[in-house]
Design a protein around this motif. Structure first.
Motif, PDB file in Angstrom:
ATOM      1  N   TYR A  71       0.864  -1.177   0.000  1.00 56.12           N
ATOM      2  CA  TYR A  71       0.000   0.000   0.000  1.00 56.12           C
ATOM      3  C   TYR A  71       0.904   1.232   0.000  1.00 56.12           C
ATOM      4  O   TYR A  71       2.127   1.122   0.184  1.00 56.12           O
ATOM      5  CB  TYR A  71      -0.970  -0.014   1.187  1.00 56.12           C
ATOM      6  N   ALA A  72       0.352   2.386  -0.226  1.00 61.91           N
ATOM      7  CA  ALA A  72       1.132   3.608  -0.422  1.00 61.91           C
ATOM      8  C   ALA A  72       2.136   3.886   0.684  1.00 61.91           C
ATOM      9  O   ALA A  72       3.223   4.391   0.433  1.00 61.91           O
ATOM     10  CB  ALA A  72       0.205   4.806  -0.606  1.00 61.91           C
ATOM     11  N   ARG A  73       1.818   3.539   1.908  1.00 59.36           N
ATOM     12  CA  ARG A  73       2.722   3.842   3.026  1.00 59.36           C
ATOM     13  C   ARG A  73       3.676   2.696   3.364  1.00 59.36           C
ATOM     14  O   ARG A  73       4.395   2.762   4.346  1.00 59.36           O
ATOM     15  CB  ARG A  73       1.914   4.240   4.248  1.00 59.36           C
ATOM     16  N   THR A  74       3.699   1.648   2.535  1.00 53.52           N
ATOM     17  CA  THR A  74       4.661   0.566   2.733  1.00 53.52           C
ATOM     18  C   THR A  74       6.071   1.140   2.597  1.00 53.52           C
ATOM     19  O   THR A  74       6.343   1.918   1.682  1.00 53.52           O
ATOM     20  CB  THR A  74       4.458  -0.540   1.670  1.00 53.52           C
ATOM     21  N   ALA A  75       6.950   0.754   3.510  1.00 52.57           N
ATOM     22  CA  ALA A  75       8.331   1.262   3.462  1.00 52.57           C
ATOM     23  C   ALA A  75       9.107   0.580   2.333  1.00 52.57           C
ATOM     24  O   ALA A  75       9.075  -0.637   2.188  1.00 52.57           O
ATOM     25  CB  ALA A  75       9.022   1.018   4.786  1.00 52.57           C
ATOM     26  N   LYS A  80      11.535   4.953   3.128  1.00 50.85           N
ATOM     27  CA  LYS A  80      10.466   5.910   2.857  1.00 50.85           C
ATOM     28  C   LYS A  80       9.250   5.192   2.242  1.00 50.85           C
ATOM     29  O   LYS A  80       9.393   4.150   1.625  1.00 50.85           O
ATOM     30  CB  LYS A  80      10.961   6.988   1.894  1.00 50.85           C
ATOM     31  N   ALA A  81       8.076   5.803   2.386  1.00 49.56           N
ATOM     32  CA  ALA A  81       6.859   5.255   1.805  1.00 49.56           C
ATOM     33  C   ALA A  81       7.015   5.128   0.288  1.00 49.56           C
ATOM     34  O   ALA A  81       7.551   6.027  -0.366  1.00 49.56           O
ATOM     35  CB  ALA A  81       5.666   6.145   2.146  1.00 49.56           C
ATOM     36  N   GLY A  83       4.611   4.952  -1.996  1.00 49.96           N
ATOM     37  CA  GLY A  83       3.619   5.724  -2.748  1.00 49.96           C
ATOM     38  C   GLY A  83       2.707   4.830  -3.574  1.00 49.96           C
ATOM     39  O   GLY A  83       2.976   3.654  -3.803  1.00 49.96           O
ATOM     40  N   THR A  84       1.629   5.383  -4.029  1.00 47.20           N
ATOM     41  CA  THR A  84       0.600   4.660  -4.752  1.00 47.20           C
ATOM     42  C   THR A  84       1.106   4.011  -6.037  1.00 47.20           C
ATOM     43  O   THR A  84       0.743   2.890  -6.353  1.00 47.20           O
ATOM     44  CB  THR A  84      -0.577   5.594  -5.085  1.00 47.20           C
ATOM     45  N   THR A  87       2.527   0.350  -6.016  1.00 46.91           N
ATOM     46  CA  THR A  87       1.738  -0.681  -5.346  1.00 46.91           C
ATOM     47  C   THR A  87       0.912  -1.576  -6.265  1.00 46.91           C
ATOM     48  O   THR A  87       0.079  -2.327  -5.771  1.00 46.91           O
ATOM     49  CB  THR A  87       0.768  -0.037  -4.328  1.00 46.91           C
TER      50      THR A  87
END
Length: 89
Positions: A71-75, A80-81, A83-84, A87
């Protein structure tokens, strides 16, 4: 058209979709069909730009399921995230 079967139970040429994608030759001109048998495939599938002629066909719309937990906030590798846009499955 070349055709390979992906089956999580080991009855096909590949157990994972990504393993089948990775085995397709780079810049292949004719389409390559990956037939995905019923089951739940918990993997993140990436088809690179240099393999544009891969077709994925599931055995059943209701019982051939691809799942990815990204998901967007996956490291990402840098912490860092991701992002969409990073994913997709």
């Amino acid at each position: 058209m070349p055709k390979w079967t992906v089956a999580a139970d080991g009855s096909g040429e590949f157990r994972t979709i990504q393993a089948a994608v990775d085995a397709v030759r780079v810049h292949q001109e004719e389409p390559h069909l990956l037939f995905i048998k019923k089951g739940v495939y918990r993997e993140r599938v990436t088809i690179p730009d240099n393999k544009p002629n891969i077709r994925l066909v599931g055995e059943s719309p209701e019982e051939t399921i691809l799942v990815s937990g990204a998901y967007a906030r996956t490291a990402g590798p840098d912490g860092k995230a991701i992002g969409t846009f990073a994913t997709p499955t």
